[in-house]
Design a protein around this motif. Sequence first.
Motif, PDB file in Angstrom:
ATOM      1  N   ASP A  78       0.867  -1.183   0.000  1.00 44.27           N
ATOM      2  CA  ASP A  78       0.000   0.000   0.000  1.00 44.27           C
ATOM      3  C   ASP A  78       0.906   1.236   0.000  1.00 44.27           C
ATOM      4  O   ASP A  78       2.123   1.107   0.135  1.00 44.27           O
ATOM      5  CB  ASP A  78      -0.944   0.000   1.217  1.00 44.27           C
ATOM      6  CG  ASP A  78      -2.270   0.687   0.867  1.00 44.27           C
ATOM      7  OD1 ASP A  78      -2.299   1.499  -0.074  1.00 44.27           O
ATOM      8  OD2 ASP A  78      -3.278   0.412   1.545  1.00 44.27           O
ATOM      9  N   ALA A  79       0.286   2.390  -0.142  1.00 41.66           N
ATOM     10  CA  ALA A  79       1.089   3.610  -0.180  1.00 41.66           C
ATOM     11  C   ALA A  79       1.508   4.008   1.229  1.00 41.66           C
ATOM     12  O   ALA A  79       0.679   4.063   2.142  1.00 41.66           O
ATOM     13  CB  ALA A  79       0.284   4.726  -0.827  1.00 41.66           C
ATOM     14  N   HIS A  80       2.788   4.258   1.430  1.00 43.42           N
ATOM     15  CA  HIS A  80       3.287   4.734   2.721  1.00 43.42           C
ATOM     16  C   HIS A  80       4.287   5.854   2.466  1.00 43.42           C
ATOM     17  O   HIS A  80       4.894   5.917   1.394  1.00 43.42           O
ATOM     18  CB  HIS A  80       3.984   3.600   3.480  1.00 43.42           C
ATOM     19  CG  HIS A  80       3.092   2.451   3.789  1.00 43.42           C
ATOM     20  ND1 HIS A  80       2.100   2.504   4.744  1.00 43.42           N
ATOM     21  CD2 HIS A  80       3.008   1.218   3.250  1.00 43.42           C
ATOM     22  CE1 HIS A  80       1.462   1.349   4.796  1.00 43.42           C
ATOM     23  NE2 HIS A  80       1.987   0.543   3.885  1.00 43.42           N
ATOM     24  N   SER A  81       4.452   6.675   3.481  1.00 45.23           N
ATOM     25  CA  SER A  81       5.441   7.737   3.381  1.00 45.23           C
ATOM     26  C   SER A  81       6.797   7.198   3.842  1.00 45.23           C
ATOM     27  O   SER A  81       6.945   6.771   4.989  1.00 45.23           O
ATOM     28  CB  SER A  81       5.015   8.909   4.265  1.00 45.23           C
ATOM     29  OG  SER A  81       6.152   9.613   4.695  1.00 45.23           O
ATOM     30  N   VAL A  83       9.337   8.838   4.632  1.00 47.99           N
ATOM     31  CA  VAL A  83       9.822   9.661   5.747  1.00 47.99           C
ATOM     32  C   VAL A  83       9.247   9.151   7.066  1.00 47.99           C
ATOM     33  O   VAL A  83       9.967   8.959   8.049  1.00 47.99           O
ATOM     34  CB  VAL A  83       9.445  11.146   5.533  1.00 47.99           C
ATOM     35  CG1 VAL A  83       9.846  11.969   6.737  1.00 47.99           C
ATOM     36  CG2 VAL A  83      10.125  11.672   4.273  1.00 47.99           C
ATOM     37  N   ASP A  84       7.933   8.882   7.061  1.00 47.95           N
ATOM     38  CA  ASP A  84       7.317   8.325   8.270  1.00 47.95           C
ATOM     39  C   ASP A  84       7.941   6.973   8.608  1.00 47.95           C
ATOM     40  O   ASP A  84       8.167   6.639   9.767  1.00 47.95           O
ATOM     41  CB  ASP A  84       5.804   8.130   8.061  1.00 47.95           C
ATOM     42  CG  ASP A  84       5.065   9.460   7.985  1.00 47.95           C
ATOM     43  OD1 ASP A  84       5.686  10.494   8.304  1.00 47.95           O
ATOM     44  OD2 ASP A  84       3.880   9.453   7.611  1.00 47.95           O
ATOM     45  N   PHE A  85       8.200   6.213   7.570  1.00 48.12           N
ATOM     46  CA  PHE A  85       8.791   4.891   7.757  1.00 48.12           C
ATOM     47  C   PHE A  85      10.135   5.004   8.471  1.00 48.12           C
ATOM     48  O   PHE A  85      10.410   4.286   9.434  1.00 48.12           O
ATOM     49  CB  PHE A  85       8.962   4.219   6.382  1.00 48.12           C
ATOM     50  CG  PHE A  85       9.620   2.879   6.430  1.00 48.12           C
ATOM     51  CD1 PHE A  85       8.881   1.741   6.712  1.00 48.12           C
ATOM     52  CD2 PHE A  85      10.984   2.758   6.201  1.00 48.12           C
ATOM     53  CE1 PHE A  85       9.493   0.504   6.761  1.00 48.12           C
ATOM     54  CE2 PHE A  85      11.602   1.523   6.253  1.00 48.12           C
ATOM     55  CZ  PHE A  85      10.855   0.394   6.531  1.00 48.12           C
ATOM     56  N   PRO A 112       7.476  11.516  -1.763  1.00 43.34           N
ATOM     57  CA  PRO A 112       6.444  11.731  -0.739  1.00 43.34           C
ATOM     58  C   PRO A 112       5.713  10.444  -0.356  1.00 43.34           C
ATOM     59  O   PRO A 112       5.331  10.268   0.802  1.00 43.34           O
ATOM     60  CB  PRO A 112       5.488  12.729  -1.385  1.00 43.34           C
ATOM     61  CG  PRO A 112       5.794  12.722  -2.840  1.00 43.34           C
ATOM     62  CD  PRO A 112       7.228  12.328  -2.970  1.00 43.34           C
ATOM     63  N   PHE A 113       5.510   9.564  -1.328  1.00 37.42           N
ATOM     64  CA  PHE A 113       4.911   8.266  -0.972  1.00 37.42           C
ATOM     65  C   PHE A 113       5.453   7.187  -1.899  1.00 37.42           C
ATOM     66  O   PHE A 113       5.978   7.503  -2.976  1.00 37.42           O
ATOM     67  CB  PHE A 113       3.377   8.318  -1.058  1.00 37.42           C
ATOM     68  CG  PHE A 113       2.845   8.614  -2.431  1.00 37.42           C
ATOM     69  CD1 PHE A 113       2.597   7.580  -3.337  1.00 37.42           C
ATOM     70  CD2 PHE A 113       2.586   9.922  -2.824  1.00 37.42           C
ATOM     71  CE1 PHE A 113       2.125   7.859  -4.610  1.00 37.42           C
ATOM     72  CE2 PHE A 113       2.105  10.209  -4.100  1.00 37.42           C
ATOM     73  CZ  PHE A 113       1.868   9.168  -4.992  1.00 37.42           C
ATOM     74  N   PHE A 115       4.836   2.728  -2.839  1.00 36.89           N
ATOM     75  CA  PHE A 115       4.033   1.532  -2.580  1.00 36.89           C
ATOM     76  C   PHE A 115       4.933   0.394  -2.115  1.00 36.89           C
ATOM     77  O   PHE A 115       5.770  -0.088  -2.884  1.00 36.89           O
ATOM     78  CB  PHE A 115       3.288   1.112  -3.846  1.00 36.89           C
ATOM     79  CG  PHE A 115       2.177   2.052  -4.214  1.00 36.89           C
ATOM     80  CD1 PHE A 115       0.916   1.890  -3.657  1.00 36.89           C
ATOM     81  CD2 PHE A 115       2.386   3.095  -5.108  1.00 36.89           C
ATOM     82  CE1 PHE A 115      -0.117   2.761  -3.986  1.00 36.89           C
ATOM     83  CE2 PHE A 115       1.356   3.967  -5.445  1.00 36.89           C
ATOM     84  CZ  PHE A 115       0.101   3.800  -4.885  1.00 36.89           C
ATOM     85  N   ASP A 117       5.386  -2.896   1.279  1.00 39.70           N
ATOM     86  CA  ASP A 117       4.863  -3.548   2.479  1.00 39.70           C
ATOM     87  C   ASP A 117       5.631  -3.000   3.681  1.00 39.70           C
ATOM     88  O   ASP A 117       6.796  -3.357   3.894  1.00 39.70           O
ATOM     89  CB  ASP A 117       5.018  -5.067   2.354  1.00 39.70           C
ATOM     90  CG  ASP A 117       4.378  -5.800   3.526  1.00 39.70           C
ATOM     91  OD1 ASP A 117       4.526  -5.331   4.680  1.00 39.70           O
ATOM     92  OD2 ASP A 117       3.741  -6.836   3.306  1.00 39.70           O
ATOM     93  N   ARG A 118       4.952  -2.136   4.427  1.00 40.93           N
ATOM     94  CA  ARG A 118       5.613  -1.432   5.523  1.00 40.93           C
ATOM     95  C   ARG A 118       6.213  -2.386   6.546  1.00 40.93           C
ATOM     96  O   ARG A 118       7.352  -2.234   6.966  1.00 40.93           O
ATOM     97  CB  ARG A 118       4.569  -0.516   6.192  1.00 40.93           C
ATOM     98  CG  ARG A 118       5.109   0.352   7.287  1.00 40.93           C
ATOM     99  CD  ARG A 118       4.042   1.303   7.802  1.00 40.93           C
ATOM    100  NE  ARG A 118       2.959   0.596   8.481  1.00 40.93           N
ATOM    101  CZ  ARG A 118       1.916   1.221   9.040  1.00 40.93           C
ATOM    102  NH1 ARG A 118       1.816   2.533   8.975  1.00 40.93           N
ATOM    103  NH2 ARG A 118       0.970   0.543   9.641  1.00 40.93           N
TER     104      ARG A 118
END
Lengths: 219, 553
Positions: A78-81, A83-85, A112-113, A115, A117-118
């Motif tokens: 899914d789409a994740h950032s 930077v947040d990761f 910025p985002f 795709f 698997d976080r």
Amino acid sequence: MKTVPLDLNTLAAASIHEVKNLLGQLTLSLDSIAEIGCPGAEEQISGARFACRRIVDRLCEMLTLYKLEGGHLAPNIDAHSPVDFLEDLMLEARTLTAGRFTIDVQPDNAPPFWFFDRELAQSALMNALHNALGFARTRITLSAAQDGDYLVLRVSDDGPGFPQALLNDNFDAPRASQQGTGLGLYFANSVAKVHQNKGQVGQVVLANNDGAVFSLYLP
Amino acid sequence: MVARCRSFQIRIMDINFEEKRVLIIDDVPGMRSSMRTILSTFGVVYSEMAGTANDAIRRLQTKPYDIIICDYFLGDGSDGQQLLEQLRHNNLITLSTIFIMVTAERVYEKVVSAVELAPDDYLVKPFTADVLKTRLERVMLKKMAFAPIHRLIEGGKLAEATQACTELSKLNNKYTIDVLRLLAELHVSQGNFEEAQKIYQQVVNLRAVPWARMGLATMFHCRGKHSEAEELLEEVIEEAPEYMAAYDLLSKVCEAQTKTERAQEVLTRAVAASPYTMHRQKEMGHLAMRNGDMAAAEQAFSNVVERGKTSFFRVSDDFANLSRVQMGLGKLNEALSTLRDARTSFNNSPEVTFAASVMESLVHTQAGNEKASAAALDTAMHAKQAGNLKASESLTLDLAKACFAHGKDEEAKGLIEVLVRNNHDSLALIEKAKKVFEDAGKGAEGIALVDNNVKTIIQLNNQGVLKAQQGDLAGSVQLLTEAAEKMPENLQIVLNAAQALLVHIDKLGWNDDYMMSAQRYLDVARAKNATHPKLLSISKLAQDMAKKYGVAA
């Protein structure tokens, strides 16, 4: 009643699972003890948390590998950032280092985002992080950047670097080694390979550049 | 220990967790209290705990919470995703409520990637207090970014929300994909399927993520492109057999193509994999009944009733459905016992008294017990009148059946007439209505009555539209609003009446009463079928009129 033949693999997986959850609860208890504050015991508590975390990470890897071998591991893209990761990863790293290292984070070249698997990517990088914690002298750097059609997530340290044998490895089979790095890299490479997009496949790249550089390429 | 990084040092705001009301939902007491401790480490003072889904619902009914932290596994077969959907559908949480799912393993990640309603985030155990705090802060920032749009949506201003969302989607930032998802959902809720399809396709082109493919398939289905929907869903299921939502949709797509047996087959697989999802079991029951597979229907409806006994969202219809199947199987005693359970379960509420009495009357007739049947019918009629109760389609038809059985032909005809007039474009209902007449030995009379009513409505509609076209706007308004008052459930009539009123305003000037009536009709239509294609254009017309005359809509 018919008896079902005992499948050792399944039994092992179930046990790992249970142990992992118990350790999870133990970690939570340790967190709350640390919060209440135990004069003089901070270091021990932090050591115990570190140990718990490493065992849990290892068990998670084993479970994931078990699913992978059985063909049950499909990534949840899914789409994740990024930077947040990286921020999440830094928090994890911070609990593990217990102040022994400086952790740099370089998210400036991250898209910025993306795709991916976080959770899988995090397990793979945690592995690299465990390694770096064993070999770094003072500093660990986490970074994210876009390189063509790939997102590159990177863990580098200022230690002695990877041995030549590892640099030549293509991680196609788990190799036991003194430090356990072989299994971890095999795992990370498996995670990379389940990330596929428009004919491109993810990969792990190891390099030495004033220390070890672990890169996870995700298409 | 230093963590250096420009973008991380700039915390846009400090979130004050002391003001936040938090609800922790977990079936393991130890986990609940550790979660509470973790939350307290970063300042949460107000937290409550719930051990079951029902407990959580009870609390949410009495007061709102800002943050809900819910474990995916809630024991006794219910799960956090079901709870989230129930809360959203019953408006027990708002768009600004933060809902975080917590899970012990990777199972939930499979679920979350395909669901229509996703939580704000999910966390895999174990995690540290720092991680939870960061995730919560991140969700709060995101909620702030979306707040203007959420406010418009909750104020019913969907067109403006869509516009704001479209603007936001032009920015390329970390929320881009979420904005696109919300934008697609907004288009769907206004019946604008073509636009929604384009957006889902846009996301799929970036990456074929499950929820976007599901959205795309849903749009194919809504636009009547059933074979495209079917093909795409087959693909999704083959790649990821664990996406339950794909089975639900595929079953609907099959049903729309009148492949009802295949529809049941598809649903059977989903029910086997996830037996505790009640809406699926209900769907299964109806489908099996339609296919004449009474055994499967009984199984499904009894599952619904069994689980429903402890659920807040049970309805007396569930019991009526089960008793109907049991009656069809000739299990008359079981049917009566189901209805007794229903009365107990709902504390003899007027609704349950009515529903159960209707069904009891039919069961007694089948058992040859005329006297008991007549008494039950009497009770049903009284309850309906006293409470001014509305009945579902099935129950109304059953009531008509009971009336016929006791020679109350006029009442029966009246009930069916109203039902037909309000649903003149539903072929399935028309067939069922005719069947009731047939079973009562009045087939010919029934067909004539039903067809006549359908014809009357169509003529009425056409006349109203024709009058407007000929320029007799006042005549059009009069005809259609009268019809709408008589048939408040008939979507076509109600929407045409709204349109007539608005055209009158457009051509002949502002009229407060007309605008209020038009809005009321639109609300009725929205409540009945928010995705009706005509609803979008007429809602837009209403907004345009408000704008044209400078009146706040």
